[in-house]
Design a protein around this motif. Structure first.
Motif, PDB file in Angstrom:
ATOM      1  N   LEU A  99       5.135   3.792  -6.909  1.00  0.00           N
ATOM      2  CA  LEU A  99       6.179   2.862  -7.330  1.00  0.00           C
ATOM      3  C   LEU A  99       5.606   1.505  -7.745  1.00  0.00           C
ATOM      4  O   LEU A  99       6.253   0.758  -8.478  1.00  0.00           O
ATOM      5  CB  LEU A  99       7.213   2.701  -6.219  1.00  0.00           C
ATOM      6  N   LEU A 100       4.412   1.207  -7.256  1.00  0.00           N
ATOM      7  CA  LEU A 100       3.670   0.021  -7.675  1.00  0.00           C
ATOM      8  C   LEU A 100       2.289   0.465  -8.131  1.00  0.00           C
ATOM      9  O   LEU A 100       1.763   1.468  -7.649  1.00  0.00           O
ATOM     10  CB  LEU A 100       3.504  -0.979  -6.509  1.00  0.00           C
ATOM     11  N   GLY A 101       1.723  -0.280  -9.059  1.00  0.00           N
ATOM     12  CA  GLY A 101       0.351  -0.046  -9.502  1.00  0.00           C
ATOM     13  C   GLY A 101      -0.474  -1.289  -9.217  1.00  0.00           C
ATOM     14  O   GLY A 101       0.074  -2.372  -9.007  1.00  0.00           O
ATOM     15  N   ARG A 102      -1.771  -1.130  -9.192  1.00  0.00           N
ATOM     16  CA  ARG A 102      -2.672  -2.267  -8.937  1.00  0.00           C
ATOM     17  C   ARG A 102      -3.358  -2.692 -10.232  1.00  0.00           C
ATOM     18  O   ARG A 102      -3.634  -1.869 -11.101  1.00  0.00           O
ATOM     19  CB  ARG A 102      -3.726  -1.887  -7.910  1.00  0.00           C
ATOM     20  N   HIS A 103      -3.653  -3.991 -10.328  1.00  0.00           N
ATOM     21  CA  HIS A 103      -4.423  -4.523 -11.443  1.00  0.00           C
ATOM     22  C   HIS A 103      -5.188  -5.756 -10.981  1.00  0.00           C
ATOM     23  O   HIS A 103      -4.882  -6.335  -9.941  1.00  0.00           O
ATOM     24  CB  HIS A 103      -3.525  -4.846 -12.650  1.00  0.00           C
ATOM     25  N   ARG A 104      -6.202  -6.111 -11.741  1.00  0.00           N
ATOM     26  CA  ARG A 104      -6.986  -7.315 -11.441  1.00  0.00           C
ATOM     27  C   ARG A 104      -6.360  -8.516 -12.145  1.00  0.00           C
ATOM     28  O   ARG A 104      -5.675  -8.369 -13.154  1.00  0.00           O
ATOM     29  CB  ARG A 104      -8.414  -7.150 -11.956  1.00  0.00           C
ATOM     30  N   HIS A 105      -6.643  -9.662 -11.612  1.00  0.00           N
ATOM     31  CA  HIS A 105      -6.223 -10.899 -12.271  1.00  0.00           C
ATOM     32  C   HIS A 105      -6.953 -10.971 -13.615  1.00  0.00           C
ATOM     33  O   HIS A 105      -8.141 -10.654 -13.695  1.00  0.00           O
ATOM     34  CB  HIS A 105      -6.575 -12.108 -11.398  1.00  0.00           C
ATOM     35  N   PRO A 106      -6.253 -11.381 -14.675  1.00  0.00           N
ATOM     36  CA  PRO A 106      -6.894 -11.421 -16.000  1.00  0.00           C
ATOM     37  C   PRO A 106      -8.146 -12.292 -16.047  1.00  0.00           C
ATOM     38  O   PRO A 106      -9.049 -12.029 -16.844  1.00  0.00           O
ATOM     39  CB  PRO A 106      -5.809 -11.997 -16.913  1.00  0.00           C
TER      40      PRO A 106
ATOM     41  N   LEU B 244       5.041  -3.396 -11.091  1.00  0.00           N
ATOM     42  CA  LEU B 244       6.009  -2.312 -10.984  1.00  0.00           C
ATOM     43  C   LEU B 244       5.626  -1.210 -11.973  1.00  0.00           C
ATOM     44  O   LEU B 244       5.383  -1.493 -13.147  1.00  0.00           O
ATOM     45  CB  LEU B 244       7.395  -2.868 -11.316  1.00  0.00           C
ATOM     46  N   THR B 245       5.556   0.022 -11.508  1.00  0.00           N
ATOM     47  CA  THR B 245       5.321   1.148 -12.412  1.00  0.00           C
ATOM     48  C   THR B 245       6.656   1.575 -13.009  1.00  0.00           C
ATOM     49  O   THR B 245       7.718   1.113 -12.569  1.00  0.00           O
ATOM     50  CB  THR B 245       4.705   2.344 -11.667  1.00  0.00           C
ATOM     51  N   GLU B 246       6.590   2.472 -13.964  1.00  0.00           N
ATOM     52  CA  GLU B 246       7.833   2.982 -14.546  1.00  0.00           C
ATOM     53  C   GLU B 246       8.665   3.678 -13.472  1.00  0.00           C
ATOM     54  O   GLU B 246       9.887   3.520 -13.425  1.00  0.00           O
ATOM     55  CB  GLU B 246       7.540   3.932 -15.718  1.00  0.00           C
TER      56      GLU B 246
ATOM     57  N   ASP C 198       0.828  -1.205   0.000  1.00  0.00           N
ATOM     58  CA  ASP C 198       0.000   0.000   0.000  1.00  0.00           C
ATOM     59  C   ASP C 198       0.864   1.258   0.000  1.00  0.00           C
ATOM     60  O   ASP C 198       0.582   2.222  -0.723  1.00  0.00           O
ATOM     61  CB  ASP C 198      -0.940   0.029   1.214  1.00  0.00           C
ATOM     62  N   GLN C 199       1.925   1.260   0.797  1.00  0.00           N
ATOM     63  CA  GLN C 199       2.826   2.408   0.853  1.00  0.00           C
ATOM     64  C   GLN C 199       3.473   2.646  -0.515  1.00  0.00           C
ATOM     65  O   GLN C 199       3.575   3.782  -0.981  1.00  0.00           O
ATOM     66  CB  GLN C 199       3.906   2.179   1.923  1.00  0.00           C
ATOM     67  N   LEU C 200       3.915   1.583  -1.161  1.00  0.00           N
ATOM     68  CA  LEU C 200       4.561   1.714  -2.473  1.00  0.00           C
ATOM     69  C   LEU C 200       3.568   2.130  -3.559  1.00  0.00           C
ATOM     70  O   LEU C 200       3.925   2.859  -4.488  1.00  0.00           O
ATOM     71  CB  LEU C 200       5.279   0.413  -2.837  1.00  0.00           C
TER      72      LEU C 200
END
Length: 179
Positions: A99-106, A120-122, A92-94
């Motif tokens: 620095l991190l992004g969230r996504h759903r499982h495909p 990982l974000t850019e 959550d902090q990242l």
């Protein structure tokens, strides 16, 4: 740890380093003292790198874990040696820092709950690359300072110590009588 303190700690290790094999309790205790001082020096260097990069070691480990394929906060926690419950707080902090992004499982249905996986974000990739570059430069400078022969000796000693620590000893595998 300031640069002066680091130099003093390195000098302390150098002054006490034995020139003969470790064979007695005094030598073992001296080696333990040397390793303790070395640990303080390494911790000081790590803190200085943290100050420059702005990323704590646990956060850096979490970024590396995600870069290596950990997508769920529990998987991040396990790869970094944290308890499962600590993973979401670090993630959550990242995410808050970008620095991190969230996504759903495909395979998850559209609109089904919150995105629970991370990537990982850019910006996270840049921070990870910068921290890795700083570590390499610091280690490169240290190896250059000690010279080629001593650097080779150090590598051999570290490999030997790593094998010794990884290998079970008869004492560690023996079961106590009646146990």
């Amino acid at each position: 740890m300031t640069g002066v303190a680091l130099l003093a700690a390195r000098a302390e290790v150098a002054e006490r380093s034995p020139v003969h094999p470790v064979d007695g309790l005094t030598d073992v205790l001296g080696l333990l003292d040397d390793l303790t001082v070395l640990g303080r020096v390494v911790d000081g260097l790590a803190r200085r790198l943290d100050d420059v990069s702005g990323v704590r070691p646990g956060e850096l480990q979490a970024l590396a874990a995600v870069a290596e394929g950990a997508e769920h906060p529990r998987a991040v926690a396990r790869r970094t040696g944290q308890v499962d419950e600590a993973g979401p707080a670090t993630v959550d902090q990242l995410v808050r820092r970008g620095l991190l992004g969230r996504h759903r499982h495909p395979a998850s249905p559209a609109g089904a709950g919150e995105a629970s996986l991370v990537h990982l974000t850019e910006a996270g990739r840049v921070v990870l690359d910068q921290a890795e570059g700083l570590q390499i430069r610091v280690l490169g400078a240290l190896l250059q300072q000690v010279g080629d022969a001593e650097a080779q000796r150090l590598r051999g000693t570290v490999r030997t110590l790593g094998r010794a620590l990884a290998a079970p000893t008869p004492e560690s595998v023996e079961q106590p009588a009646g146990g």
